[in-house]
Design a protein around this motif. Sequence first.
Motif, PDB file in Angstrom:
ATOM      1  N   VAL A   1      -7.443   1.374  -1.886  1.00  0.00           N
ATOM      2  CA  VAL A   1      -6.407   0.370  -1.650  1.00  0.00           C
ATOM      3  C   VAL A   1      -6.207   0.136  -0.153  1.00  0.00           C
ATOM      4  O   VAL A   1      -5.938  -0.991   0.288  1.00  0.00           O
ATOM      5  CB  VAL A   1      -5.089   0.807  -2.319  1.00  0.00           C
ATOM      6  CG1 VAL A   1      -3.948  -0.135  -1.950  1.00  0.00           C
ATOM      7  CG2 VAL A   1      -5.257   0.838  -3.829  1.00  0.00           C
ATOM      8  N   ASP A   2      -6.373   1.182   0.636  1.00  0.00           N
ATOM      9  CA  ASP A   2      -6.190   1.075   2.083  1.00  0.00           C
ATOM     10  C   ASP A   2      -7.387   0.444   2.773  1.00  0.00           C
ATOM     11  O   ASP A   2      -7.364   0.245   3.995  1.00  0.00           O
ATOM     12  CB  ASP A   2      -5.937   2.466   2.659  1.00  0.00           C
ATOM     13  CG  ASP A   2      -5.327   2.403   4.037  1.00  0.00           C
ATOM     14  OD1 ASP A   2      -4.596   1.438   4.317  1.00  0.00           O
ATOM     15  OD2 ASP A   2      -5.577   3.320   4.837  1.00  0.00           O
TER      16      ASP A   2
ATOM     17  N   VAL B   1       0.837  -1.205   0.000  1.00  0.00           N
ATOM     18  CA  VAL B   1       0.000   0.000   0.000  1.00  0.00           C
ATOM     19  C   VAL B   1       0.867   1.249   0.000  1.00  0.00           C
ATOM     20  O   VAL B   1       0.572   2.245  -0.696  1.00  0.00           O
ATOM     21  CB  VAL B   1      -0.946  -0.016   1.217  1.00  0.00           C
ATOM     22  CG1 VAL B   1      -1.668   1.320   1.351  1.00  0.00           C
ATOM     23  CG2 VAL B   1      -1.956  -1.147   1.098  1.00  0.00           C
TER      24      VAL B   1
ATOM     25  N   CYS C   1      -6.110   5.760  -3.390  1.00  0.00           N
ATOM     26  CA  CYS C   1      -5.330   5.370  -2.215  1.00  0.00           C
ATOM     27  C   CYS C   1      -6.234   4.907  -1.073  1.00  0.00           C
ATOM     28  O   CYS C   1      -5.928   3.925  -0.371  1.00  0.00           O
ATOM     29  CB  CYS C   1      -4.469   6.548  -1.759  1.00  0.00           C
ATOM     30  SG  CYS C   1      -3.121   6.951  -2.894  1.00  0.00           S
TER      31      CYS C   1
END
Length: 336
Positions: free
Chosen positions: A196-197, A117, A193
């Motif tokens: 993805v987190d 990540v 982001c």
Amino acid sequence: MTATTGGTAGWEPAERRPGGGPGGGPGDLPNGDPEGPTGGRPDRPAASRRLLAWLVDFSVVVAAAVGLGFLTYHRIAGLVTDVPALSERGVWQLLTSRGDVLEAAESLGVSVWGSIVLAVQQAFAALIAFAFLYHFLCVAFGGRTLGKALADLRVVPEPDGATQGGRVPRRRAALRAAVTTVADVATFSVACCLLVDGQFLLSVLCWAVAVALFWANALPAAGGRGRSLADRLAGTAVTGGGLLRAAARVTADGGRAAWQASQQAGQRVGQAGQQVGRQLGQQAGRIGRQVASSDRGRAALDRARSAARRRRHAGDDGDGGAGSGSGSGAGDGAAV
């Protein structure tokens, strides 16, 4: 201005200065405007040219994103396939978990996923930095990005009394680049982001904000004076670079010059043909006179005259014989 004592009848206009009217103020052009009837504001370019410029600039950012994605993929692949490093981290997780294998494995997986990540987030951060620097450096030092150069557009300061035309100040260029980057790249990158987190709801919310910012920045450029949200906040405007008009003017001038040159060439060819014809006629006349004045020429001329006289005498003799024959025939008929 100067005036005579006779009122306004003897009033004379003052000499206009290059900067404008009397005292250097506006007045040389209609509406008292040094830049013309548009109030000194840049002309609005066509929306199709703005769209072309945006597509080219966005393609540059996409190309950078593809390159960063390729590098990030290799970083992640190297991270996952690095057996010695994974072994060290696994042993460390096993020792810190006091021999709990499941906890050590879970910790190792979370650690590896966190590294992945982080690599993705760093790639998006690099993409945001690239987009900002691309727009800032191009506008601050060149007045146009690659797309605007291809579309013959230029970013200029919006006239506000202090700044009139010329190069965009770096502060305005930085602000314009920041707003453009946030509307086109940064907000979408943050949404990716967050996804993805594992923060799905925040990611969806950020995507909605990104879409709203994108259209808020793009739609004003398609109407009104053609100024996007970034232009309005930074105090700039997009106008035509003048290259297309210059090219059209050069093409028209070249066409007129070619037409005039072709006309002149035609006239010269005609005059040369007439001159050559006169010279050939004069030369033929001289040759004819020389031939006629030579001995052979005079002999040939005498023979031609003799032949003409013989033909004329032969014709006269034939006419006389025919007349006598008809007269004798008529006398014999009368005697009978």
